[in-house]
Design a protein around this motif. Sequence first.
Motif, mmCIF file in Angstrom:
data_model
loop_
_atom_site.group_PDB
_atom_site.id
_atom_site.type_symbol
_atom_site.label_atom_id
_atom_site.label_comp_id
_atom_site.label_asym_id
_atom_site.label_seq_id
_atom_site.Cartn_x
_atom_site.Cartn_y
_atom_site.Cartn_z
ATOM 1 N N ASP A 114 0.861 -1.181 0.000
ATOM 2 C CA ASP A 114 0.000 0.000 0.000
ATOM 3 C C ASP A 114 0.899 1.232 0.000
ATOM 4 O O ASP A 114 1.425 1.640 1.046
ATOM 5 C CB ASP A 114 -0.910 -0.009 1.230
ATOM 6 N N TRP A 115 1.069 1.831 -1.179
ATOM 7 C CA TRP A 115 1.959 2.972 -1.319
ATOM 8 C C TRP A 115 1.417 4.217 -0.632
ATOM 9 O O TRP A 115 2.151 5.183 -0.430
ATOM 10 C CB TRP A 115 2.236 3.234 -2.806
ATOM 11 N N GLN A 116 0.156 4.183 -0.232
ATOM 12 C CA GLN A 116 -0.447 5.305 0.487
ATOM 13 C C GLN A 116 -0.201 5.220 1.993
ATOM 14 O O GLN A 116 -0.568 6.137 2.728
ATOM 15 C CB GLN A 116 -1.960 5.344 0.230
ATOM 16 N N THR A 117 0.411 4.131 2.455
ATOM 17 C CA THR A 117 0.670 3.975 3.885
ATOM 18 C C THR A 117 1.440 5.180 4.403
ATOM 19 O O THR A 117 2.501 5.529 3.893
ATOM 20 C CB THR A 117 1.469 2.689 4.175
ATOM 21 N N LEU A 118 0.882 5.810 5.420
ATOM 22 C CA LEU A 118 1.454 7.026 5.989
ATOM 23 C C LEU A 118 2.255 6.677 7.236
ATOM 24 O O LEU A 118 1.832 5.854 8.053
ATOM 25 C CB LEU A 118 0.323 8.004 6.341
ATOM 26 N N PHE A 119 3.401 7.308 7.383
ATOM 27 C CA PHE A 119 4.273 7.068 8.533
ATOM 28 C C PHE A 119 4.684 8.418 9.088
ATOM 29 O O PHE A 119 5.044 9.324 8.339
ATOM 30 C CB PHE A 119 5.509 6.278 8.083
ATOM 31 N N ASN A 120 4.622 8.557 10.404
ATOM 32 C CA ASN A 120 5.034 9.803 11.046
ATOM 33 C C ASN A 120 6.504 9.723 11.414
ATOM 34 O O ASN A 120 6.894 8.937 12.273
ATOM 35 C CB ASN A 120 4.175 10.085 12.282
ATOM 36 N N THR A 121 7.294 10.523 10.732
ATOM 37 C CA THR A 121 8.738 10.575 10.965
ATOM 38 C C THR A 121 9.052 11.766 11.861
ATOM 39 O O THR A 121 8.190 12.627 12.076
ATOM 40 C CB THR A 121 9.490 10.735 9.630
ATOM 41 N N PRO A 122 10.284 11.867 12.345
ATOM 42 C CA PRO A 122 10.665 13.046 13.135
ATOM 43 C C PRO A 122 10.536 14.362 12.360
ATOM 44 O O PRO A 122 10.401 15.422 12.957
ATOM 45 C CB PRO A 122 12.128 12.779 13.494
ATOM 46 N N PHE A 123 10.550 14.296 11.027
ATOM 47 C CA PHE A 123 10.434 15.515 10.222
ATOM 48 C C PHE A 123 9.045 15.685 9.623
ATOM 49 O O PHE A 123 8.823 16.586 8.811
ATOM 50 C CB PHE A 123 11.500 15.553 9.124
ATOM 51 N N GLY A 124 8.097 14.831 10.007
ATOM 52 C CA GLY A 124 6.732 14.954 9.525
ATOM 53 C C GLY A 124 6.256 13.696 8.824
ATOM 54 O O GLY A 124 7.013 12.753 8.630
ATOM 55 N N PRO A 125 4.991 13.664 8.429
ATOM 56 C CA PRO A 125 4.430 12.468 7.794
ATOM 57 C C PRO A 125 4.963 12.262 6.375
ATOM 58 O O PRO A 125 5.240 13.226 5.662
ATOM 59 C CB PRO A 125 2.925 12.736 7.779
ATOM 60 N N ILE A 126 5.100 10.993 6.016
ATOM 61 C CA ILE A 126 5.568 10.610 4.683
ATOM 62 C C ILE A 126 4.900 9.287 4.321
ATOM 63 O O ILE A 126 4.633 8.461 5.205
ATOM 64 C CB ILE A 126 7.115 10.497 4.652
ATOM 65 N N THR A 127 4.607 9.103 3.041
ATOM 66 C CA THR A 127 3.996 7.842 2.613
ATOM 67 C C THR A 127 5.069 6.911 2.050
ATOM 68 O O THR A 127 6.169 7.348 1.673
ATOM 69 C CB THR A 127 2.928 8.059 1.527
ATOM 70 N N ALA A 128 4.699 5.651 1.946
ATOM 71 C CA ALA A 128 5.585 4.666 1.330
ATOM 72 C C ALA A 128 5.889 5.076 -0.107
ATOM 73 O O ALA A 128 7.028 4.965 -0.573
ATOM 74 C CB ALA A 128 4.947 3.282 1.382
ATOM 75 N N GLY A 129 4.879 5.566 -0.811
ATOM 76 C CA GLY A 129 5.078 6.023 -2.185
ATOM 77 C C GLY A 129 6.044 7.192 -2.286
ATOM 78 O O GLY A 129 6.836 7.275 -3.224
ATOM 79 N N ASP A 130 5.998 8.094 -1.303
ATOM 80 C CA ASP A 130 6.943 9.210 -1.266
ATOM 81 C C ASP A 130 8.379 8.689 -1.169
ATOM 82 O O ASP A 130 9.274 9.179 -1.862
ATOM 83 C CB ASP A 130 6.686 10.117 -0.058
ATOM 84 N N VAL A 131 8.593 7.717 -0.306
ATOM 85 C CA VAL A 131 9.940 7.178 -0.114
ATOM 86 C C VAL A 131 10.408 6.469 -1.381
ATOM 87 O O VAL A 131 11.564 6.623 -1.805
ATOM 88 C CB VAL A 131 10.005 6.250 1.117
ATOM 89 N N PHE A 132 9.520 5.694 -1.996
ATOM 90 C CA PHE A 132 9.887 4.978 -3.214
ATOM 91 C C PHE A 132 10.247 5.967 -4.333
ATOM 92 O O PHE A 132 11.270 5.822 -5.016
ATOM 93 C CB PHE A 132 8.747 4.051 -3.632
ATOM 94 N N ALA A 133 9.425 6.983 -4.520
ATOM 95 C CA ALA A 133 9.702 7.987 -5.546
ATOM 96 C C ALA A 133 11.007 8.731 -5.249
ATOM 97 O O ALA A 133 11.800 9.012 -6.163
ATOM 98 C CB ALA A 133 8.532 8.961 -5.646
ATOM 99 N N ALA A 134 11.241 9.034 -3.983
ATOM 100 C CA ALA A 134 12.469 9.726 -3.592
ATOM 101 C C ALA A 134 13.696 8.860 -3.849
ATOM 102 O O ALA A 134 14.765 9.373 -4.199
ATOM 103 C CB ALA A 134 12.393 10.132 -2.121
ATOM 104 N N TRP A 135 13.554 7.552 -3.685
ATOM 105 C CA TRP A 135 14.653 6.614 -3.932
ATOM 106 C C TRP A 135 15.094 6.705 -5.398
ATOM 107 O O TRP A 135 16.287 6.813 -5.698
ATOM 108 C CB TRP A 135 14.160 5.223 -3.602
ATOM 109 N N VAL A 136 14.126 6.690 -6.296
ATOM 110 C CA VAL A 136 14.422 6.789 -7.725
ATOM 111 C C VAL A 136 15.051 8.151 -8.029
ATOM 112 O O VAL A 136 16.055 8.241 -8.738
ATOM 113 C CB VAL A 136 13.144 6.558 -8.562
ATOM 114 N N ALA A 137 14.496 9.207 -7.473
ATOM 115 C CA ALA A 137 15.010 10.556 -7.700
ATOM 116 C C ALA A 137 16.412 10.724 -7.107
ATOM 117 O O ALA A 137 17.269 11.406 -7.693
ATOM 118 C CB ALA A 137 14.059 11.586 -7.108
ATOM 119 N N HIS A 138 16.670 10.095 -5.965
ATOM 120 C CA HIS A 138 17.976 10.175 -5.309
ATOM 121 C C HIS A 138 19.072 9.638 -6.231
ATOM 122 O O HIS A 138 20.136 10.242 -6.366
ATOM 123 C CB HIS A 138 17.931 9.397 -3.990
#
Length: 169
Positions: A114-138
């Motif tokens: 579920d790429w919409q899964t939301l996680f609260n990080t120390p810097f704010g909420p982020i979804t699994a999809g955000d992390v995956f997209a950021a990985w490719v962009a990184h």
Amino acid sequence: MNPELFTTQLAQQAQTIRSLVQGVSPEQARWKPEAQSWSILEVTNHLYDEEREDFRAHLENILLQPSQPWARIDPQGWVTQREYNQRDLAQSLQNFLDERQKSLAWLQGLITPDWQTLFNTPFGPITAGDVFAAWVAHDLLHIRQLVELHYAYTVQSAQPFQVYYAGDW
């Protein structure tokens, strides 16, 4: 977002990174255009550590272990703490490529994430999809950085000759 496309892109980008790093001399691997810049060797080791300790680990955290805290990382500090620029380039590249293969196998083994899964990080909420997209962009950010390092090294190595005839950088 197309997860299959992103997984394929991660595989292709690893090969681009291989092409930009493989066969670079030890001198060029450690060379920096400025003191605060990273070398090709430092970029390669950064990619290796990010592969295992950041993107895959954090995505696994969000998707499979949401009750676990967000693991803190220090990518900037690792460059000197872990002495990236003192390592062997061929081994560093192979470490990254091996980790990328593990990541690709892990991604392909996910069952209906579920790429919409939301996680609260120390810097704010982020979804699994955000992390995956950021990985490719990184990857793309560091591919650009590797190309810039090659260009700057070529300009410096060409002295006293100029490269202006190649066109605007």
